[in-house]
Write a protein that holds these residues in place. Structure first.
Motif, PDB file in Angstrom:
ATOM      1  N   HIS A 149      -0.549  -4.410  -3.749  1.00 49.97           N
ATOM      2  CA  HIS A 149      -1.562  -3.987  -2.928  1.00 49.97           C
ATOM      3  C   HIS A 149      -2.901  -3.728  -3.791  1.00 49.97           C
ATOM      4  CE1 HIS A 149       1.160  -3.788   0.503  1.00 49.97           C
ATOM      5  NE2 HIS A 149       1.834  -2.835  -0.109  1.00 49.97           N
ATOM      6  N   TRP A 154      -6.533  -3.349  -2.313  1.00 55.14           N
ATOM      7  CA  TRP A 154      -6.677  -1.993  -1.463  1.00 55.14           C
ATOM      8  C   TRP A 154      -6.892  -0.695  -2.046  1.00 55.14           C
ATOM      9  CZ3 TRP A 154      -1.668  -2.511   2.254  1.00 55.14           C
ATOM     10  CH2 TRP A 154      -1.680  -3.558   2.991  1.00 55.14           C
ATOM     11  N   ILE A 159      -2.807   2.057   0.424  1.00 55.49           N
ATOM     12  CA  ILE A 159      -1.790   1.708  -0.223  1.00 55.49           C
ATOM     13  C   ILE A 159      -0.693   2.830   0.098  1.00 55.49           C
ATOM     14  CG2 ILE A 159      -0.282   1.532  -2.482  1.00 55.49           C
ATOM     15  CD1 ILE A 159      -2.791   0.442  -3.737  1.00 55.49           C
TER      16      ILE A 159
END
Length: 196
Positions: A149, A154, A159
């Motif tokens: 992620h 992100w 996340i």
């Protein structure tokens, strides 16, 4: 005379683009652009989300150049290539890039020193790199998910939401990942994972 079977330059550029090769910029110390391939311009357009950005160099590239410039000017025959290397993560609309700048000194004539900047889209290699990091750094399955992620750009909050855990738990995972990868930041983790 035998006909050439070499692929055209355009054909090679399309192959490179499809394989996710990095974009390449080469500059003089005075910021004069010597070379840029089609992939570099494509990534710049995606980063700035401007179709007309054909010859506009993003601030991120200029920033990496500016950070390398004093390193090259002060270089007295650096023995360690890391002394002339700068990494930076940058995110644009729907794209995350790893920007790597390399100082290429010319000991005989500093005016001929060059700065090479590579732009690599994160994501194409991301999943494979995260799996490889699991083996090399001994990451847990959950830590690999966090890294995957991170490679998408992100935030900790995003996340945490995706993995259905608290943001504090993600911060703790990141601390362990940083320790295992000998990094001190999220960007450092990504650079270590992508440059395995």
């Amino acid at each position: 005379m035998v006909a050439s079977t070499m692929p055209s330059r355009d054909h090679l550029a399309r192959i490179a683009s499809n394989r996710g090769c990095p974009g390449i910029f080469m500059f003089t110390l005075s910021k004069k652009l010597i070379w840029a391939d089609r992939r570099a311009w494509e990534l710049c357009r995606r980063l700035t989300k401007e179709r007309k950005a054909a010859n506009n160099i993003p601030e991120t590239i200029k920033d990496v150049h500016a950070k390398l410039l004093p390193l090259l000017k002060d270089n007295k025959g650096a023995k360690n290539p890391d002394d002339l290397f700068v990494r930076k993560m940058v995110e644009g609309p729907g794209i995350s890039l790893l920007v790597c700048g390399f100082g290429l000194p010319d000991p005989g004539n500093s005016a001929r020193s060059r700065i090479l900047i590579l732009l690599e889209q994160i994501g194409r290699r991301g999943e494979a790199a995260a799996q490889q990091a699991q083996e090399i750094f001994g990451l847990t399955r959950r830590e690999v998910e966090v890294v995957q992620h991170l490679l998408k750009g992100w935030s900790n909050k995003a996340i945490a939401h995706e993995l259905k855990v608290s943001e504090q738990t993600i911060k703790e995972h990141l601390q362990r990942i940083m320790t295992k990868t000998t990094s001190t930041s999220r960007t450092g983790v990504l650079a270590r994972v992508l440059f395995l």
